[in-house]
Design a protein around this motif. Structure first.
Motif, short mmCIF file in Angstrom:
data_model
loop_
_atom_site.label_atom_id
_atom_site.label_comp_id
_atom_site.label_asym_id
_atom_site.label_seq_id
_atom_site.Cartn_x
_atom_site.Cartn_y
_atom_site.Cartn_z
N GLN A 211 5.10 8.68 -0.65
CA GLN A 211 3.81 8.72 -1.33
C GLN A 211 2.75 8.22 -0.37
O GLN A 211 2.92 7.22 0.32
CB GLN A 211 3.86 7.83 -2.59
N LEU A 212 1.63 8.93 -0.31
CA LEU A 212 0.58 8.61 0.64
C LEU A 212 -0.65 8.09 -0.10
O LEU A 212 -1.14 8.73 -1.03
CB LEU A 212 0.21 9.86 1.45
N VAL A 213 -1.13 6.95 0.32
CA VAL A 213 -2.36 6.38 -0.25
C VAL A 213 -3.53 7.13 0.35
O VAL A 213 -3.76 7.07 1.56
CB VAL A 213 -2.45 4.87 0.03
N TYR A 214 -4.28 7.82 -0.48
CA TYR A 214 -5.30 8.74 0.02
C TYR A 214 -6.31 8.03 0.93
O TYR A 214 -6.59 8.50 2.04
CB TYR A 214 -6.03 9.42 -1.15
N ASN A 215 -6.87 6.93 0.49
CA ASN A 215 -7.92 6.26 1.26
C ASN A 215 -7.43 5.72 2.60
O ASN A 215 -8.22 5.52 3.52
CB ASN A 215 -8.52 5.12 0.44
N GLU A 216 -6.13 5.49 2.71
CA GLU A 216 -5.60 4.97 3.96
C GLU A 216 -5.30 6.07 4.97
O GLU A 216 -5.43 5.87 6.18
CB GLU A 216 -4.31 4.18 3.70
N LEU A 568 -7.19 26.13 -3.92
CA LEU A 568 -6.80 24.82 -3.40
C LEU A 568 -5.30 24.84 -3.19
O LEU A 568 -4.52 24.99 -4.13
CB LEU A 568 -7.19 23.72 -4.40
N ILE A 569 -4.88 24.72 -1.93
CA ILE A 569 -3.47 24.85 -1.59
C ILE A 569 -3.06 23.70 -0.67
O ILE A 569 -3.90 23.11 0.01
CB ILE A 569 -3.18 26.20 -0.90
N GLY A 570 -1.77 23.37 -0.68
CA GLY A 570 -1.36 22.27 0.19
C GLY A 570 0.14 22.08 0.27
O GLY A 570 0.91 22.68 -0.48
N THR A 571 0.53 21.27 1.23
CA THR A 571 1.89 20.75 1.31
C THR A 571 1.81 19.30 0.83
O THR A 571 0.79 18.88 0.31
CB THR A 571 2.41 20.81 2.76
N TYR A 572 2.88 18.54 1.03
CA TYR A 572 2.81 17.16 0.58
C TYR A 572 1.95 16.30 1.51
O TYR A 572 1.59 15.18 1.16
CB TYR A 572 4.21 16.55 0.43
N ARG A 573 1.51 16.86 2.66
CA ARG A 573 0.66 16.10 3.58
C ARG A 573 -0.64 16.81 3.91
O ARG A 573 -1.65 16.16 4.11
CB ARG A 573 1.42 15.84 4.89
N LYS A 574 -0.61 18.12 3.96
CA LYS A 574 -1.80 18.89 4.34
C LYS A 574 -2.43 19.52 3.10
O LYS A 574 -1.73 20.15 2.30
CB LYS A 574 -1.43 19.95 5.37
#
Length: 634
Positions: A211-216, A568-574
């Motif tokens: 899980q990635l903290v968006y602001n960080e 709006l498309i993405g992977t778990y990071r991009k």
């Protein structure tokens, strides 16, 4: 031996994708050198426990029976793990075109489905024999070369032990503190970047960063500015925002001259149904004849894109109408109950909302999410119970209702039959229904009932797609004989494409999916050419039915004069925003890149960053993450 194993798997995968990976001499060398660097890191972590053992174990006990047992046992164990991983990396790449990532982490959690899928997809006894034989041959080679004999007969000084320990510790600390798996992504060719990685290193990186903290991790702008941009995009003549703060909650009003109408709604979220499978988009194999016929007599979205690359992303998009947030899907995150989903809209109008899944809905946290957000559950119960905090009713799909079942669940025909049976009861009770069906048949091992179609079960993806089409046709044949059919709308849409990996960081063509709204008045039917997203579908349907409703959704009716085409498309990071043929991608490490997309060859050509485009891209994802993180999606 450890180094050879890791390098061999990397070379094998390179050969698998030689036609798409760049073989430019500098790129080729960069791939191998980067791969070697990460292999060193992987080896450092693998051998560090033995280094500690080597340092602490007294010289006087070297060669003793306890030393021999420990060394033989752990050498055998590590050899087995490495050989097993070699085969696992190849099969994982064959399925996902990537090194181990968070999907592999998930597969360790849902062992029932995964083990059965492996059993049904691959010759498991032969694989086990092959792995065991390889391990035996490696150990036999060690024995013949006197590796163990030399190990047990060479005591070392404390200084030598200290040097080895210090070297191992420094290497491990260096890779822990200063190196991330993202550093392997040096090439613009995604295949070269993936081949540069070490599978084992990638696996533990995903385990640590699920899980990635968006602001960080991502570039941000002022929160008020971000919400202002998004609210401006969502605003239209028939909406009224309910606050001036950091919110998109609004009232959507029916401003047409027509009365609202209640129709039952059935959504079929089809597993891995790429647009490229359909004749409508150029496929000549005739594997979707029924869906191709539906495209001519429905509201057919022919320029629509999935938000992600996994089923949970499709579910997230269709239930929450929200852009993909980084890391895990909201479906799989904690504290994801009591959110504002499409069931809120249906339930507020007296509908009964139900979720149907042919396997155990424990998989991918489906039951917890849907059960915690207003749906009654129908699935295959395998003994895993829901938390007492989730107030829903869970109904088992009995064995007597199943004609065929594989690792992932019952066949599509059976799940449709169950849905129709429940719809019959709902009609009898005079309750309008919203039924959400998730299919499973279009998935490896690609098995389905024998003699259903002219392609033998378990032989190919094309067979699974043709069976998927066949089962939908049979479902309509049954439903048309029901008294509730004339008053029921069917939404058919893919969760994601069959493959979403390509040489570029976002493979745009592999987000293109078909979507249909079926059984509306004939005069409404049309092909929607506008570029749009999964998250647009339900707001469009609500508008067609002339509904006024509360909305916390990030999209709106595609038929609105103010609708702005985008996906709006993405992977778990991009995370990407696409408008026409321009694509802005924001990613972790606060990176961003801008491209023009060539639809003919599905390639991305770099462009100078458009600051206005970048701000809008950031705004969609930053606000979505903010609302979920701060529990404002309720």
């Amino acid at each position: 031996m450890v180094f050879n194993h890791i390098t061999d798997s990397k070379n094998y995968i390179f050969r698998l994708k030689y036609n798409e990976a760049s073989l430019n001499v500098f790129t080729f060398l960069g791939t191998l050198l980067t791969g070697l660097f990460f292999d060193v890191g992987t080896i450092s972590f693998i051998v560090f426990p033995s280094i500690v053992y080597y340092f602490l174990f007294p010289n006087k006990w070297i060669g003793s029976w306890i030393d021999k047992i420990i060394v033989w046992f752990f050498t055998t164990l590590v050899t087995f793990i490495l050989v097993f991983t070699f085969f696992a990396e190849i099969t994982f790449w064959d399925e996902f075109k990537t090194q181990f990532n968070f999907i592999a982490v998930d597969y360790l959690i849902y062992t029932h489905e995964v083990v059965k899928n492996i059993q049904q997809s691959y010759p498991l006894p032969l694989l086990i024999i092959g792995v065991s034989l390889t391990v035996f041959l490696v150990l036999f080679l060690f024995h013949k070369r006197n590796a163990f004999k030399n190990t047990f007969s060479h005591p070392v000084t404390l200084k030598q032990k200290g040097i080895v320990l210090a070297s191992g510790l420094i290497s491990c600390l260096f890779f822990t503190l200063f190196i991330t798996n993202n550093h392997a992504e040096w090439s613009t060719n995604r295949y070269n970047a993936e081949i540069s990685k070490s599978g084992i290193y990638s696996f533990f990186s995903a385990l640590r960063n699920n899980q990635l903290v968006y602001n960080e991790f991502y570039t941000t702008i002022n929160e008020k500015e971000a919400f202002s941009i998004v609210r401006n995009k969502l605003e239209e003549n028939n909406t009224k925002f309910q606050s001036n703060g950091l919110s998109i909650h609004r009232k959507v009003f029916n401003t047409s001259n027509s009365e609202p109408f209640k129709k039952n709604v059935v959504i079929i979220l089809v597993k891995s149904l790429s647009a490229s499978f359909m004749k409508e988009f150029g496929n000549e194999k005739n594997i979707t004849p029924f869906l191709d016929s539906l495209a001519q007599k429905s509201i057919f979205f022919n320029n629509l894109y999935a938000t992600g690359t996994r089923t949970v992303r499709g579910m997230e998009a269709m239930s929450l109408c929200i852009p993909p947030t980084p890391g895990q899907s909201i479906i799989k995150r904690p504290e994801n109950q009591n959110l504002f989903t499409v069931s809120n809209v249906f339930n507020s109008k007296g509908y009964n909302s139900n979720f149907f899944y042919g396997g155990d809905g424990y998989f991918d946290n489906m039951n917890a999410f849907f059960g915690g957000n207003g749906f009654t559950i129908y699935d295959r119960v395998r003994g895993i119970v829901l938390s007492d905090e989730i107030k829903t009713t869970r109904n088992n799909i009995d064995d007597s209702e199943v004609t065929f079942e594989n690792a992932w669940g019952i066949c599509d025909e059976d799940i449709y039959s169950k849905m129709i049976k429940v719809a019959d009861q709902q009609y009898k009770n005079k309750i309008p229904f919203f039924n959400f069906v998730m299919t499973t048949s279009n998935h490896r091992p690609y098995t389905y009932p024998n003699n259903a179609i002219d392609i033998p079960s378990g032989t190919s993806r094309e067979g699974a797609v043709k069976y998927t089409d066949y089962a939908i046709r049979k479902m309509f044949q049954k439903a048309k004989n029901k008294p509730w059919y004339k008053n029921t709308v069917f939404v058919i849409i893919a969760d994601h494409c069959a493959s979403s990996a390509g040489k570029d960081e976002i493979d745009v063509a592999n987000y293109h999916i078909p979507a249909f709204i079926v059984n509306l008045p004939k005069e409404i039917n049309q092909k929607v050419e506008k570029q749009c997203s999964q998250i647009d579908v339900f707001p469009t349907l609500f508008s067609i039915m002339n509904w006024s409703y509360d909305s916390n959704f990030f999209k709106k009716n595609v038929f609105s004069p103010s609708f702005e085409e985008r996906a709006l498309i993405g992977t778990y990071r991009k995370l990407a925003l696409m408008k026409d043929k321009k694509v802005m991608i924001v990613s972790d490490q606060k990176k961003q890149s801008f491209y023009t997309w060539n639809k003919t060859n599905n390639s991305l050509k770099p462009l100078p960053i458009d600051k206005s485009f970048l701000k809008e891209t950031i705004s969609w994802y930053q606000t979505a993450d903010y609302l979920f993180t701060n529990k404002l999606l309720e």
